[in-house]
Design an enzyme around this catalytic site. Sequence first.
Site, PDB file in Angstrom:
ATOM      1  N   GLU A  67       4.833  15.119 -63.104  1.00  0.00           N
ATOM      2  CA  GLU A  67       5.786  14.017 -63.193  1.00  0.00           C
ATOM      3  C   GLU A  67       6.542  13.927 -61.881  1.00  0.00           C
ATOM      4  O   GLU A  67       6.834  14.953 -61.252  1.00  0.00           O
ATOM      5  CB  GLU A  67       6.784  14.226 -64.334  1.00  0.00           C
ATOM      6  CG  GLU A  67       7.825  13.092 -64.399  1.00  0.00           C
ATOM      7  CD  GLU A  67       8.780  13.210 -65.575  1.00  0.00           C
ATOM      8  OE1 GLU A  67       9.573  12.275 -65.781  1.00  0.00           O
ATOM      9  OE2 GLU A  67       8.728  14.230 -66.285  1.00  0.00           O
ATOM     10  N   ASN A  90       5.880   8.220 -74.535  1.00  0.00           N
ATOM     11  CA  ASN A  90       6.394   9.536 -74.175  1.00  0.00           C
ATOM     12  C   ASN A  90       7.756   9.761 -74.818  1.00  0.00           C
ATOM     13  O   ASN A  90       8.731   9.117 -74.451  1.00  0.00           O
ATOM     14  CB  ASN A  90       6.531   9.656 -72.650  1.00  0.00           C
ATOM     15  CG  ASN A  90       7.226  10.942 -72.239  1.00  0.00           C
ATOM     16  OD1 ASN A  90       6.663  12.018 -72.305  1.00  0.00           O
ATOM     17  ND2 ASN A  90       8.482  10.831 -71.826  1.00  0.00           N
ATOM     18  N   GLU A  91       7.816  10.603 -75.823  1.00  0.00           N
ATOM     19  CA  GLU A  91       9.068  11.054 -76.431  1.00  0.00           C
ATOM     20  C   GLU A  91       9.919   9.932 -77.037  1.00  0.00           C
ATOM     21  O   GLU A  91      11.137  10.048 -77.104  1.00  0.00           O
ATOM     22  CB  GLU A  91       9.917  11.828 -75.414  1.00  0.00           C
ATOM     23  CG  GLU A  91       9.296  13.135 -74.974  1.00  0.00           C
ATOM     24  CD  GLU A  91      10.245  13.986 -74.142  1.00  0.00           C
ATOM     25  OE1 GLU A  91      11.415  13.600 -73.968  1.00  0.00           O
ATOM     26  OE2 GLU A  91       9.802  15.050 -73.662  1.00  0.00           O
ATOM     27  N   CYS A 119       9.559  11.181 -68.294  1.00  0.00           N
ATOM     28  CA  CYS A 119      10.570  10.146 -68.522  1.00  0.00           C
ATOM     29  C   CYS A 119      10.464   8.962 -67.575  1.00  0.00           C
ATOM     30  O   CYS A 119      10.983   7.896 -67.880  1.00  0.00           O
ATOM     31  CB  CYS A 119      11.959  10.777 -68.421  1.00  0.00           C
ATOM     32  SG  CYS A 119      12.369  11.850 -69.821  1.00  0.00           S
TER      33      CYS A 119
END
Length: 845
Positions: free
Chosen positions: A65, A404-405, A273
Amino acid sequence: MPSKPSSPAKRACTMVLAGSLAAALLSLTPALGANAEPTENRTISINAAGSGPSIDSTMYGAFYEDINQGADGGIYAELVQNRSFEFNSADHRTYTPMTAWETLRRGSDGTVAVVDDTSRLNENNRNYLQIDATTAGAGNGAGIGVRNTGWNAGQKLEAHKKYDYSVWARTSNPDGSSLAVTLETPEGTRLDLATIKIKGDAWAKYTVTLSPKTSTGAGRLATVVQGAGTVRLDMISLFPKDTWNGRENGLRKDLAEMINELNPGFLRFPGGCIVNTGSYDSYSAPNYTRARTYQWKETIGPVEQRPVNRNFWGYNQTYGLGYMEYFQWAEDLGAVPVPVVPVGVTGCGDNKQAPDQAALDRYIQDTLDLIEFANGDASTVWGAKRIAYGHPAPYKLDRISLGNEEYKPEFKAYFTQFYNAVRAAHPEIKIIGNTGPFSQGPEFDDLANFNAQTGVDLVDEHYYNDPSWFLKNNHRYDSYDRNSYKVFLGEYASRGNKPDNALAEASYMTGLERNADVVKMASYAPLIANEANTQWSPDMMFFNGTSIRTTPNFEVQKLFMNNVGTQVVPSMQNNPASTVTPITGKIGLSTWATSARYDNVKVTGQDGATLFSDDFSGTAAAWTGNGTGSWSIQNGGYVQSSTTAQNTMVTAGNADWSNYTLSTKATKLAGSEGFLVSFGVKDTGNYFWWNLGGWNNSKSVVEMAVNGGKTNILEKNTVIQAGHEYDIRIEVTGRTAKLYLDNVLWGTVDDTPADPIYSVVTKDAESGDTIVKVVNTSAERTLVDIKVEGAAGIGTTAAVTTLLQTADGQNLAPASSTFNGAGAQFTYGFEPKSVTFIRLAGSRK
């Protein structure tokens, strides 16, 4: 989907009933080992003729990331910071378009300014540098211009190595303008000089190769205009010729080589994120927001045509490292590419969603186009683009992560649209869902059920927990449903870079491998961090402009990733019987920003005798407070009346109490939360408590406090209603506590210490080796008897790799040795705080 937690014995039975006979033969829990016949040594019994789950080549991989300045100034080899003058205070409050640039006037004069007007390079690259030179300097290197300070301490320049300089430029001078390009030290000592002739008032790219005569870790790149006139510059770039694998616009060689040493089976990118946070605007939208969700189409093609974006982690990202480079990186690693795409709902504390169905449809189409870009041929629109950009062969994309999440009300509906579209258009692609950033709890359970019902192929689990959690949850995946989705453990770490952290992670990895029929992918996270700009810790590797510092976690990952094997070998670990010290301590009552009433507190021993009883008909003399809150006896109850005080714990009883039942009645009177009922209270920093209605009455959790630090060990979505009198009962037996709410079993806590030895055995089909993997988390050298059945010709010589603590106790270092006492039955002494891999030689297949 996960099943409900069960006892170790029940877990073993569940595996058999589910048809996973191989898994049932594998190493059982320490509790089961303790029930075996006591032995002086632990034993590992290996059934070499048995067949356990096969291990996918993607078992371990790398999660990349762009966090911790991991791309620009990191793995992306560009040495110039802010090469296109696009830095902005919206990225970081300290940024300006001239961040990392100095203005130079070397025997010349004029103005230097960043401009955004119709003369720009293109619509995606809006700022440029305008130099209006009014006087000409004399001598080599004279002129007016700028100097770039690079990243960290400066640009790493190695003597006699080659560096590719490029710039987009135009000049108003009909006779052309000259640029003097210099590599130099911060003091201005020249390391190399080149001259470029700019011709014409239309943007063109100019290049030259430089080679410094001496080395420096603090290099500077100067570009000055020689002569009078207006010169416009953009995309001033300096790349080492020697990138990893020699790729143009490539990767920093030493960092990429270190990641390559891990031998990852997959590469997950670009986050994290950064994928799904920010606005859903495109760069061309009117009044666009600087912080936008990651949109892959902006990151391909010529780098000068890629826009910039505000990175979620608080800096500028250029997209110089984009999807073309990510796919190429995976290919060069020999790893499966695993892109993560946004699904219309932001995460990571952000709170946005696609503004309308049209925007959502655009993102769905982008996802379908991404698959076409990766795998399509020349007859497809996006396959043709990939070919035009220089990669004729497909990238062999076979899986994709949707989201993602995320955990917002809209997520399930949006995800379903993406899922249906991808499944219909590309049934060959494996679809990866997620369970948010939780290892357990109501949100995790809800998303697990949703993924199972939807029919995803894999589910991406993320969790960052203390080392004790990893030690105690080695058998997490033993009880997962073998007939549901598979697991991609995409992000995990034990919150530290000490040897004990790495050993806890190693112990957990034995459980991942043992359950290779369920866990198909796993990656430690994050991967790399720039020491000068780190937003998240721990990380696997830390770097600056000139060097890399690895961690114990890196050594553990490298050892496992390079010795995976192709199949699990059934094995059983039996541990000596041991006496477990029960949970002992006082009882406690508390509140948090809540007024509550307690009544009829009673503690009974295992024999039914009353150890303590208080109906609050008299005084509160039996209770000792911590000085917080306002406690008083009111109408036959014990009332804490403050709605602002936090942790108002009062305690009673004996510190030596064990094997007891605590019961009380509790009523919430006012405030934002519920009740805190404690057991096993040692002191103000060491206890268990049942936090009913915590986190603003959003969930209920059992927490364990150790020296003031609390860990969630059981979580549910129970909320507490004001005015209702709850019956609360906690039955403490040994290291187990059963919790009842209104006479219904709410949950069970098992704090039984795990055995310090963890093991798994795998087979390497290529070499024929049987690999015995043992993690010793104790501070004692431990003898283990190893017995191998069902294998012919086990040699007496075995290759051994051991990770041992370094002399300073801060790292783990690998040591290779040869063990000459191997065979069908032998004893091995495992060093304290170590990870040991023993390769028992076998016949090649």
